[in-house]
Every structure is written in structure tokens, then in C-alpha cells.
Design an enzyme around this catalytic site. Sequence first.
Site, PDB file in Angstrom:
ATOM      1  N   SER A  11      29.662 -16.008 -28.295  1.00  0.00           N
ATOM      2  CA  SER A  11      29.667 -14.560 -28.695  1.00  0.00           C
ATOM      3  C   SER A  11      30.878 -13.790 -28.242  1.00  0.00           C
ATOM      4  CB  SER A  11      28.544 -13.997 -27.884  1.00  0.00           C
ATOM      5  OG  SER A  11      28.544 -14.302 -26.425  1.00  0.00           O
ATOM      6  N   GLU A  13      32.812 -10.078 -27.319  1.00  0.00           N
ATOM      7  CA  GLU A  13      32.742  -8.923 -26.770  1.00  0.00           C
ATOM      8  C   GLU A  13      34.194  -7.847 -27.427  1.00  0.00           C
ATOM      9  OE1 GLU A  13      31.730  -8.798 -22.631  1.00  0.00           O
ATOM     10  OE2 GLU A  13      33.131  -7.054 -22.206  1.00  0.00           O
ATOM     11  N   ALA A  47      31.098   3.733 -18.290  1.00  0.00           N
ATOM     12  CA  ALA A  47      30.301   4.184 -17.237  1.00  0.00           C
ATOM     13  C   ALA A  47      30.200   5.847 -17.141  1.00  0.00           C
ATOM     14  CB  ALA A  47      30.774   3.698 -15.859  1.00  0.00           C
ATOM     15  N   HIS A  73      26.410  -2.865 -24.654  1.00  0.00           N
ATOM     16  CA  HIS A  73      26.613  -2.844 -23.167  1.00  0.00           C
ATOM     17  C   HIS A  73      25.832  -1.476 -22.958  1.00  0.00           C
ATOM     18  CE1 HIS A  73      29.668  -6.131 -22.507  1.00  0.00           C
ATOM     19  NE2 HIS A  73      29.286  -6.137 -23.926  1.00  0.00           N
ATOM     20  N   ARG A 103      25.658  -2.181 -13.844  1.00  0.00           N
ATOM     21  CA  ARG A 103      25.526  -1.239 -13.031  1.00  0.00           C
ATOM     22  C   ARG A 103      26.570  -0.123 -13.606  1.00  0.00           C
ATOM     23  NH1 ARG A 103      28.229  -1.294  -7.311  1.00  0.00           N
ATOM     24  NH2 ARG A 103      30.318  -1.167  -8.756  1.00  0.00           N
ATOM     25  N   GLY A 104      27.836  -0.723 -13.893  1.00  0.00           N
ATOM     26  CA  GLY A 104      29.226  -0.125 -14.360  1.00  0.00           C
ATOM     27  C   GLY A 104      29.912   0.332 -12.923  1.00  0.00           C
ATOM     28  N   ASP A 105      31.285   0.680 -13.303  1.00  0.00           N
ATOM     29  CA  ASP A 105      31.822   1.518 -12.224  1.00  0.00           C
ATOM     30  C   ASP A 105      32.218   2.913 -12.702  1.00  0.00           C
ATOM     31  OD1 ASP A 105      32.370  -0.999 -10.657  1.00  0.00           O
ATOM     32  OD2 ASP A 105      33.256  -1.958 -12.310  1.00  0.00           O
ATOM     33  N   ALA A 120      22.266  -2.738 -10.971  1.00  0.00           N
ATOM     34  CA  ALA A 120      21.823  -3.208 -12.385  1.00  0.00           C
ATOM     35  C   ALA A 120      20.257  -3.304 -12.272  1.00  0.00           C
ATOM     36  CB  ALA A 120      22.931  -4.277 -12.832  1.00  0.00           C
ATOM     37  N   TYR A 142      28.769 -13.400 -11.071  1.00  0.00           N
ATOM     38  CA  TYR A 142      30.070 -13.398 -10.504  1.00  0.00           C
ATOM     39  C   TYR A 142      30.399 -14.639  -9.804  1.00  0.00           C
ATOM     40  CZ  TYR A 142      29.951  -8.521 -12.034  1.00  0.00           C
ATOM     41  OH  TYR A 142      30.001  -7.603 -12.505  1.00  0.00           O
ATOM     42  N   HIS A 146      31.237 -10.769  -6.749  1.00  0.00           N
ATOM     43  CA  HIS A 146      31.642  -9.205  -7.164  1.00  0.00           C
ATOM     44  C   HIS A 146      32.697  -8.843  -5.955  1.00  0.00           C
ATOM     45  CE1 HIS A 146      31.310  -4.964  -7.661  1.00  0.00           C
ATOM     46  NE2 HIS A 146      31.082  -5.352  -8.786  1.00  0.00           N
ATOM     47  N   LYS A 162      18.249  -9.252 -10.131  1.00  0.00           N
ATOM     48  CA  LYS A 162      18.243  -8.733 -11.565  1.00  0.00           C
ATOM     49  C   LYS A 162      17.503  -9.878 -12.544  1.00  0.00           C
ATOM     50  CE  LYS A 162      22.951  -8.574 -11.569  1.00  0.00           C
ATOM     51  NZ  LYS A 162      24.495  -8.241 -11.872  1.00  0.00           N
ATOM     52  N   PHE A 213      43.887  -6.275 -14.263  1.00  0.00           N
ATOM     53  CA  PHE A 213      42.560  -6.638 -14.608  1.00  0.00           C
ATOM     54  C   PHE A 213      41.808  -7.509 -13.533  1.00  0.00           C
ATOM     55  CE2 PHE A 213      39.615  -6.719 -18.392  1.00  0.00           C
ATOM     56  CZ  PHE A 213      39.463  -5.386 -18.722  1.00  0.00           C
ATOM     57  N   HIS A 263      30.926 -16.865 -23.855  1.00  0.00           N
ATOM     58  CA  HIS A 263      31.343 -15.407 -24.297  1.00  0.00           C
ATOM     59  C   HIS A 263      32.528 -14.953 -23.957  1.00  0.00           C
ATOM     60  CE1 HIS A 263      29.980 -10.982 -24.623  1.00  0.00           C
ATOM     61  NE2 HIS A 263      30.786 -10.985 -23.962  1.00  0.00           N
TER      62      HIS A 263
HETATM   63  C1  LIG Z   1      29.922  -9.536 -18.884  1.00  0.00           C
HETATM   64  C2  LIG Z   1      30.044  -8.213 -18.193  1.00  0.00           C
HETATM   65  C3  LIG Z   1      30.265  -7.060 -19.101  1.00  0.00           C
HETATM   66  C4  LIG Z   1      30.576  -5.961 -18.712  1.00  0.00           C
HETATM   67  N1  LIG Z   1      30.426  -4.849 -19.362  1.00  0.00           N
HETATM   68  C5  LIG Z   1      30.856  -3.457 -18.796  1.00  0.00           C
HETATM   69  C6  LIG Z   1      30.771  -2.387 -19.526  1.00  0.00           C
HETATM   70  O1  LIG Z   1      30.444  -2.157 -20.824  1.00  0.00           O
HETATM   71  N2  LIG Z   1      30.859  -1.223 -18.843  1.00  0.00           N
HETATM   72  C7  LIG Z   1      31.284  -1.137 -17.712  1.00  0.00           C
HETATM   73  O2  LIG Z   1      31.467   0.166 -17.073  1.00  0.00           O
HETATM   74  N3  LIG Z   1      31.664  -2.339 -16.858  1.00  0.00           N
HETATM   75  C8  LIG Z   1      31.243  -3.456 -17.205  1.00  0.00           C
HETATM   76  N4  LIG Z   1      31.324  -4.523 -16.621  1.00  0.00           N
HETATM   77  C9  LIG Z   1      31.690  -4.578 -15.428  1.00  0.00           C
HETATM   78  C10 LIG Z   1      30.559  -4.027 -14.247  1.00  0.00           C
HETATM   79  O3  LIG Z   1      30.019  -2.998 -14.557  1.00  0.00           O
HETATM   80  C11 LIG Z   1      30.959  -4.004 -13.019  1.00  0.00           C
HETATM   81  O4  LIG Z   1      31.549  -5.378 -12.407  1.00  0.00           O
HETATM   82  C12 LIG Z   1      30.412  -3.461 -11.816  1.00  0.00           C
HETATM   83  O5  LIG Z   1      31.068  -3.074 -10.828  1.00  0.00           O
HETATM   84  C13 LIG Z   1      29.009  -4.258 -11.355  1.00  0.00           C
HETATM   85  O6  LIG Z   1      28.042  -4.221 -12.392  1.00  0.00           O
HETATM   86  P1  LIG Z   1      26.734  -5.368 -12.193  1.00  0.00           P
HETATM   87  O7  LIG Z   1      25.888  -4.825 -13.412  1.00  0.00           O
HETATM   88  O8  LIG Z   1      27.128  -6.658 -11.902  1.00  0.00           O
HETATM   89  O9  LIG Z   1      26.337  -4.537 -11.042  1.00  0.00           O
HETATM   90  P2  LIG Z   1      25.244  -5.141  -9.968  1.00  0.00           P
HETATM   91  O10 LIG Z   1      24.364  -6.316 -10.236  1.00  0.00           O
HETATM   92  O11 LIG Z   1      24.365  -3.805  -9.512  1.00  0.00           O
HETATM   93  O12 LIG Z   1      26.261  -5.335  -8.441  1.00  0.00           O
HETATM   94  C14 LIG Z   1      27.180  -4.537  -8.070  1.00  0.00           C
HETATM   95  C15 LIG Z   1      27.375  -4.540  -6.524  1.00  0.00           C
HETATM   96  O13 LIG Z   1      26.487  -4.100  -5.863  1.00  0.00           O
HETATM   97  C16 LIG Z   1      25.750  -5.234  -5.056  1.00  0.00           C
HETATM   98  N5  LIG Z   1      24.333  -4.961  -5.187  1.00  0.00           N
HETATM   99  C17 LIG Z   1      23.660  -5.300  -6.305  1.00  0.00           C
HETATM  100  N6  LIG Z   1      22.278  -4.940  -6.024  1.00  0.00           N
HETATM  101  C18 LIG Z   1      22.282  -4.407  -5.118  1.00  0.00           C
HETATM  102  C19 LIG Z   1      21.183  -3.958  -4.118  1.00  0.00           C
HETATM  103  N7  LIG Z   1      19.972  -3.605  -4.966  1.00  0.00           N
HETATM  104  N8  LIG Z   1      21.469  -3.407  -2.889  1.00  0.00           N
HETATM  105  C20 LIG Z   1      22.452  -3.397  -2.593  1.00  0.00           C
HETATM  106  N9  LIG Z   1      23.593  -4.045  -3.177  1.00  0.00           N
HETATM  107  C21 LIG Z   1      23.582  -4.575  -4.436  1.00  0.00           C
HETATM  108  C22 LIG Z   1      26.231  -6.533  -5.749  1.00  0.00           C
HETATM  109  O14 LIG Z   1      26.337  -7.725  -4.860  1.00  0.00           O
HETATM  110  C23 LIG Z   1      27.553  -6.275  -6.129  1.00  0.00           C
HETATM  111  O15 LIG Z   1      28.446  -6.391  -5.086  1.00  0.00           O
HETATM  112  C24 LIG Z   1      31.099  -5.850 -17.146  1.00  0.00           C
HETATM  113  C25 LIG Z   1      31.235  -6.983 -16.236  1.00  0.00           C
HETATM  114  C26 LIG Z   1      30.651  -8.328 -16.814  1.00  0.00           C
HETATM  115  C27 LIG Z   1      30.619  -9.484 -15.955  1.00  0.00           C
END
Ligand SMILES: Cc1cc2nc3c(=O)[nH]c(=O)nc-3n(C[C@H](O)[C@H](O)[C@H](O)COP(=O)(O)OP(=O)(O)OC[C@H]3O[C@@H](n4cnc5c(N)ncnc54)[C@H](O)[C@@H]3O)c2cc1C
Length: 283
Positions: A11, A13, A47, A73, A103-105, A120, A142, A146, A162, A213, A263
Amino acid sequence: MTTSDKKLTISFEFFPTKTEEGAKKLDQTAIELSKCQPEFFSVTYGAGGSTRDRTLDTVLSVRNCTDIPTAPHLSCVGDSKARLKSLLEQYRSLGINRIIALRGDLPSGMGRSNGELQYANELVEFIRAETGDHFHLEVAAYPEAHPQAQNFEADLVHFKRKVDAGASSAITQYFFNADSYFNFVDRARGLGIDLPIIPGIMPITNYTRLARFSDACGAEIPRWVRKQLEAYGDDINSIKQFGEEVVTRMCERLVEQGVPGLHFYALNQAAPSKAICQNLKLF
Ligand SMILES: Cc1cc2nc3c(=O)[nH]c(=O)nc-3n(C[C@H](O)[C@H](O)[C@H](O)COP(=O)(O)OP(=O)(O)OC[C@H]3O[C@@H](n4cnc5c(N)ncnc54)[C@H](O)[C@@H]3O)c2cc1C
């Protein structure tokens, strides 16, 4: 069937384009990459909904010109449940059936409190509650932890949340050390996580951008790779050639070990990812 008998999925991106010219270029990129017979393309989402319309426009444009399923996404920070719900309905009505759920940043300075879903796992739960099994949901993983994780263990536990919430498969952050991926998968399997974990692959084309990055997302560039790339300075061709060799070699190891797919973070370019797929004889 053994792992090695299964077809390896590919795939690519992309990120949403800003101009008509950018959109036309991306369509050409997608047409070129469709020759690698990918399972799907995906398009990132800013985000807080900052690319809401552009992500959808890009998904539709790429899908229309290639007939390859294209997945948006979707990140939850800074978006309300109502907005997420209407977007899910729109995606479903357009025949989209795969989402990369994140989750996003948010940009620094913007608190996370203006979104209703903090992590997320909550987004995955929300999508399942609203749309059942309609979407194939990919989540992020990760191998090198992360950047905001308390530690590796805690990150794995959150990854499992998740999965338990209903993720279908995972795509990893990119890495340049295959052992970090193998270790992560072993540890995940040890926790009973059995969904496919697809390595995210970053082709190397520009050292300065890659270094910036990687610092931000916590992906380590091995010292020997960093030193060599630094030594090439502005010699873009050498950077690309060396980068292609390094990433191809790592992918060879991943494929030999039976990864379910690759990917590629294609960054809207066809040549770097396609060259690696060609080297691996994937199409
Ligand atoms: C394949 C891929 C595609 C991506 N695409 C995008 C995109 O399109 N747009 C964008 O903005 N970003 C994107 N990102 C980046 C991503 O949004 C960031 O890495 C973000 O900081 C974390 O997202 P996540 O979904 O992994 O978050 P989560 O899984 O929510 O984790 C985020 C952090 O919080 C911690 N955590 C998770 N759940 C909990 C909980 N319930 N309680 C306490 N702590 C918790 C985790 O340990 C981690 O440190 C992408 C990353 C990847 C790997």
C-alpha cells in the site's frame, strides 16, 4: 497455509494536495504506483480537521483515476463526535470501507481539550459503535515506541487497547532497523495480539527532511546511515541511491521473515517506492 504462502500486500500513503496542479501530479503518481498492484492507497488527515475536505477530494480523485481502493486517515484530536460522525456517514455513502484511525497531533499551543476523543482507542470504539463492521480499521503501531509514551511497555498496553476496541490491522511508524519491528511483533504476540502488523516503509530521498521528521516522530536513523547521508551533502543522486539500497536491504529481510505487507510512505512521489518494489520483485 504458511505465512510465506500468503500474498504480501502493498500500500502507498499520500498527503492531500493543495492546488489543482498538485492534484494532477498526484493522480499521475497514483497511476504509476497502481502498476505495483497495491491493495490500497491512503491519504493523510490533518489533526483537528484541518484537511477534512482536501483529504476527501484527494481520496476520490486518486480512486477515480486508478480504481484502487483509497482509504482516508482520520484523527480524533480536536474534532467533535458530531463532526466525526457526519464524516463517517459521508465516507460510507461514498463506498469507502477502510479507514486509518489515529489520535493525531495538534500543532503546539492548541490544547487537546477541544476534542471529545483523547486517544485512538476511543476513536476505534466510536467508529465501531457508529458503523459496526463496515470499515476495515487500521491503527498505528510504534516498534521504537511513540515519542510521548511513558515507556515501551505502556505503549504496548495502549496499542492493545486499540486492538481490543476493534482494530482490524496495524501499520507501523517507519524504522530503519528491522529488529525493532521483529521485537515489537514478538512482544505484541506475547500479549495475545494476533492482527496483521504491517511495517511502514520510508524511502530515503532527502536527508534534511528525513532527519527533522525522524526527530519529531521518534524514528531512529542508525548512526552509520546518518553519517553516510550527511557526508553526501547536496549530492541528491548519491543520497537517493544509497537510501534505496539501505531500504531495499531492510525490506528484503522483512519479506524473508514473512511480513504480511509493506506500507510505503510515498510522500506523493512514485519513483522511490516503485524502485524498492521493483528491487524486491514484488510486481
Ligand atoms: C501509519 C501512520 C499514519 C499516520 N497518519 C497520520 C495522519 O493522517 N494525520 C495525523 O495527524 N497523524 C498521523 N500519524 C501520526 C499520529 O497521529 C501520531 O503519531 C500521534 O502522536 C499518535 O497517534 P496514535 O493514533 O498512534 O495515538 P494513540 O494510540 O492514541 O497513542 C498516542 C500516545 O498516547 C498513549 N496512549 C494511547 N492510549 C492511551 C490511553 N488510553 N491512556 C493514556 N495514554 C494513552 C500512547 O502510548 C502514545 O504515547 C500517523 C502515524 C502512523 C504510524
